[in-house]
Write a protein that holds these residues in place. Sequence first.
Motif, PDB file in Angstrom:
ATOM      1  N   LYS A 269       6.964  -0.433  13.147  1.00 39.53           N
ATOM      2  CA  LYS A 269       7.107   0.101  11.787  1.00 39.53           C
ATOM      3  C   LYS A 269       7.164  -1.020  10.756  1.00 39.53           C
ATOM      4  CE  LYS A 269      10.864   2.414  10.948  1.00 39.53           C
ATOM      5  NZ  LYS A 269      11.842   3.532  11.061  1.00 39.53           N
ATOM      6  N   LEU A 270       6.084  -1.757  10.751  1.00 37.65           N
ATOM      7  CA  LEU A 270       5.948  -2.826   9.765  1.00 37.65           C
ATOM      8  C   LEU A 270       5.374  -2.204   8.486  1.00 37.65           C
ATOM      9  CD1 LEU A 270       6.383  -5.911   9.591  1.00 37.65           C
ATOM     10  CD2 LEU A 270       4.018  -6.217  10.317  1.00 37.65           C
ATOM     11  N   PRO A 271       6.073  -2.372   7.365  1.00 38.97           N
ATOM     12  CA  PRO A 271       5.558  -1.795   6.116  1.00 38.97           C
ATOM     13  C   PRO A 271       4.239  -2.463   5.716  1.00 38.97           C
ATOM     14  CG  PRO A 271       7.877  -2.381   5.886  1.00 38.97           C
ATOM     15  CD  PRO A 271       7.398  -2.994   7.174  1.00 38.97           C
ATOM     16  N   PHE A 272       3.382  -1.683   5.092  1.00 39.62           N
ATOM     17  CA  PHE A 272       2.125  -2.228   4.566  1.00 39.62           C
ATOM     18  C   PHE A 272       2.430  -2.987   3.276  1.00 39.62           C
ATOM     19  CE2 PHE A 272      -1.823  -0.266   6.637  1.00 39.62           C
ATOM     20  CZ  PHE A 272      -1.180  -0.107   7.843  1.00 39.62           C
TER      21      PHE A 272
ATOM     22  N   LEU B 253       0.867  -1.183   0.000  1.00 42.26           N
ATOM     23  CA  LEU B 253       0.000   0.000   0.000  1.00 42.26           C
ATOM     24  C   LEU B 253       0.902   1.231   0.000  1.00 42.26           C
ATOM     25  CD1 LEU B 253      -3.082   0.777   0.144  1.00 42.26           C
ATOM     26  CD2 LEU B 253      -2.563   1.466   2.503  1.00 42.26           C
ATOM     27  N   LEU B 254       0.905   1.927  -1.143  1.00 44.75           N
ATOM     28  CA  LEU B 254       1.788   3.087  -1.296  1.00 44.75           C
ATOM     29  C   LEU B 254       1.089   4.388  -0.914  1.00 44.75           C
ATOM     30  CD1 LEU B 254       3.338   2.207  -4.796  1.00 44.75           C
ATOM     31  CD2 LEU B 254       4.188   1.596  -2.506  1.00 44.75           C
ATOM     32  N   PHE B 255       1.878   5.282  -0.368  1.00 43.94           N
ATOM     33  CA  PHE B 255       1.386   6.636  -0.086  1.00 43.94           C
ATOM     34  C   PHE B 255       1.613   7.456  -1.343  1.00 43.94           C
ATOM     35  CE2 PHE B 255       2.286  10.866   2.148  1.00 43.94           C
ATOM     36  CZ  PHE B 255       0.950  11.192   2.275  1.00 43.94           C
TER      37      PHE B 255
ATOM     38  N   LEU C  29      -4.802  -6.827   2.291  1.00 40.26           N
ATOM     39  CA  LEU C  29      -4.021  -5.588   2.251  1.00 40.26           C
ATOM     40  C   LEU C  29      -4.552  -4.637   1.178  1.00 40.26           C
ATOM     41  CD1 LEU C  29      -1.602  -4.066   3.396  1.00 40.26           C
ATOM     42  CD2 LEU C  29      -0.124  -5.301   1.801  1.00 40.26           C
ATOM     43  N   GLU C  30      -5.170  -5.222   0.134  1.00 41.07           N
ATOM     44  CA  GLU C  30      -5.714  -4.365  -0.932  1.00 41.07           C
ATOM     45  C   GLU C  30      -6.837  -3.463  -0.408  1.00 41.07           C
ATOM     46  OE1 GLU C  30      -5.858  -7.574  -0.634  1.00 41.07           O
ATOM     47  OE2 GLU C  30      -7.777  -8.431  -1.270  1.00 41.07           O
ATOM     48  N   ASN C  31      -7.380  -3.791   0.763  1.00 44.53           N
ATOM     49  CA  ASN C  31      -8.449  -2.967   1.351  1.00 44.53           C
ATOM     50  C   ASN C  31      -7.963  -2.092   2.515  1.00 44.53           C
ATOM     51  OD1 ASN C  31     -10.476  -4.075  -0.375  1.00 44.53           O
ATOM     52  ND2 ASN C  31     -10.367  -5.956   0.842  1.00 44.53           N
ATOM     53  N   ALA C  32      -6.641  -2.028   2.672  1.00 42.32           N
ATOM     54  CA  ALA C  32      -6.095  -1.294   3.832  1.00 42.32           C
ATOM     55  C   ALA C  32      -6.369   0.200   3.746  1.00 42.32           C
ATOM     56  CB  ALA C  32      -4.588  -1.553   3.952  1.00 42.32           C
TER      57      ALA C  32
END
Lengths: 347, 347
Positions: free
Chosen positions: B105-108, B9-11, B321-324
């Motif tokens: 700080k676990l990456p999404f 999931l990118l910002f 994760l696609e719905n995060a």
Amino acid sequence: MAPVTNGRLLFTEIPTGYPEPGKTTVYDTSQTIDLENVPLDGGVLIKTLVLSSDPYLRGRMRDAKIKTYSVAFQLGEPIDNHGVGVVLRSEDPAFKEGDHVSSHKLPFQHYSVFKKEELGTLQVLKNEYKNLPWSVYIGVCGMPGATAYMGWKEYAHPKKGEVAYVTAGSGAVGGLVIQLAKADGLKVIASAGSDKKVAYLRELGADVAFNYKTVPVNKVLQKEGPIDIYWDNVGGESFEAAITAANRLARFIECGTISGYNTQTPYHVKNLGLIVGKELQISGFIVGSLYAKYEEQFHKEIPKGVASGEIKYSEDVTKGLENAGEAILDVQLGRNNGKKIIRVANE
Amino acid sequence: MAPVTNGRLLFTEIPTGYPEPGKTTVYDTSQTIDLENVPLDGGVLIKTLVLSSDPYLRGRMRDAKIKTYSVAFQLGEPIDNHGVGVVLRSEDPAFKEGDHVSSHKLPFQHYSVFKKEELGTLQVLKNEYKNLPWSVYIGVCGMPGATAYMGWKEYAHPKKGEVAYVTAGSGAVGGLVIQLAKADGLKVIASAGSDKKVAYLRELGADVAFNYKTVPVNKVLQKEGPIDIYWDNVGGESFEAAITAANRLARFIECGTISGYNTQTPYHVKNLGLIVGKELQISGFIVGSLYAKYEEQFHKEIPKGVASGEIKYSEDVTKGLENAGEAILDVQLGRNNGKKIIRVANE
């Protein structure tokens, strides 16, 4: 001796904005008093010498139905506040003729009878330091000085090298706060509302002093901050600027918010959300709550320091009770230079 | 084994109002990872199991040039937050294959390599209480639980019989605060934004529970207050109502101000002047500052209480994760019922 006029400053109308001498307060000379024969009922007769004009008085000029920490003035009655008087007659052995007394509820009138049950509001002043005028006991050695001293001791938690920002720094409270902060080894930024006051802030030891009416607060704090301690006498825009300039875990000592006392439309502080992220510790306080803890050390330290000249103070005198309404307005407008006192009578 | 897709999931854009899934964050499947051969450089390979959606994440979706207590997300990079994963491979003896670890700080993303120098951000979870799901370590036994526990211990100073008002009471933080306040013998008023949540507040033990969207806060506090402790997750109008309803010397615990996170025009709090007269003690805090003092007792008390059922909690699960991005928005809008977690993968 024939009865004499007992002039009084009456509370006559609740102000919506600034108090208006002659309208919201009126000096009244309709009463007389027979100083030799007025019944004391076991109490004392006091001649008022000096009275105090403090910012918080504006809050007492309200509808008595609204309850807050302070007692509302009664319409048609004299206002009252901290003052010093001299005992003319006494029927209580704790008070002798010629004793000087302070009271936190001395009526704004020339002569007052304190009945037996009211004597608890009077304290005989010893004045161990003969060079001090009685007026200091309503200023730096009285309630305003106690406010500065006790608020600082309880809430500042100063660490050497930190930065403090003190508003209304030339006032009775702010002036002592600046000196306490300097004594604790802090860098002190102080503001006031005229260049004359700013010069006085420097005399008190402020490292950075500025006139908030001509220099933007934000600009000064950005350059000289961040700040660790904020002494707030002002509220509103100044409070907002202090939040913006605050360090993490800064202490905000909320002593007064005079910027909001005389308006129905308070300033919109837009950065309250930073209180969380900056972990600000914001303490509102009323000095009355701190007397039990600090009164003894205050009376031991401050009058001594004032008498030796180590602690500086300044007074701005209004002469005559008939001008007391103006003296009250002066403080609300910041027209005073130093602690505003009203000299009602000489000894 | 061939490389697998490593969804992330990118910002992608700084939101001005609410975050917009697909716009301010984008789920990206362009990267692959070779789980067997990706170099670890002395570190570990983690498979993400659950991630947390917390209110404060909105504050990290900002221009990285603005410094606050939290680290800004980097545009074009995956966002990160508290999460739990399982170790797939390890080159460090402190971590074994199959160990469950938590990280702040676990990456999404589905799979992450933590290099040797990043291993300090991982903690092996022992899970002494076998009946607890791993997700509790990002909820009631993790950061949100610690926020409630440590903030309460540090700043509430509860006295039996006092009244506490807890906002966002059905959330991960508020839910535990209600239970801590009840355990300390307080009357608890709690609010939330739906009738379903209000029913849950009652299950948690709140004496008075109401839906702030349908019942005016001021009215409830006037009837059920005055309040001695205010737990603020909301800010703005709620903060104003709490000031109005506060008792003298009330403690305000400023944990969050979600009402202001997604707007450029914060609510105008009009009664800040009462902070002085009511002698309010307002404490902003970030839980990270309290870990050193309370971490040991938190880990001793809370998981045990949760495992025994004495401490209640609830979770609201978003799958995939696609719905995060949606899960992040849900929390900003208060659409979650209980602690929002994102289940990224099963074991």
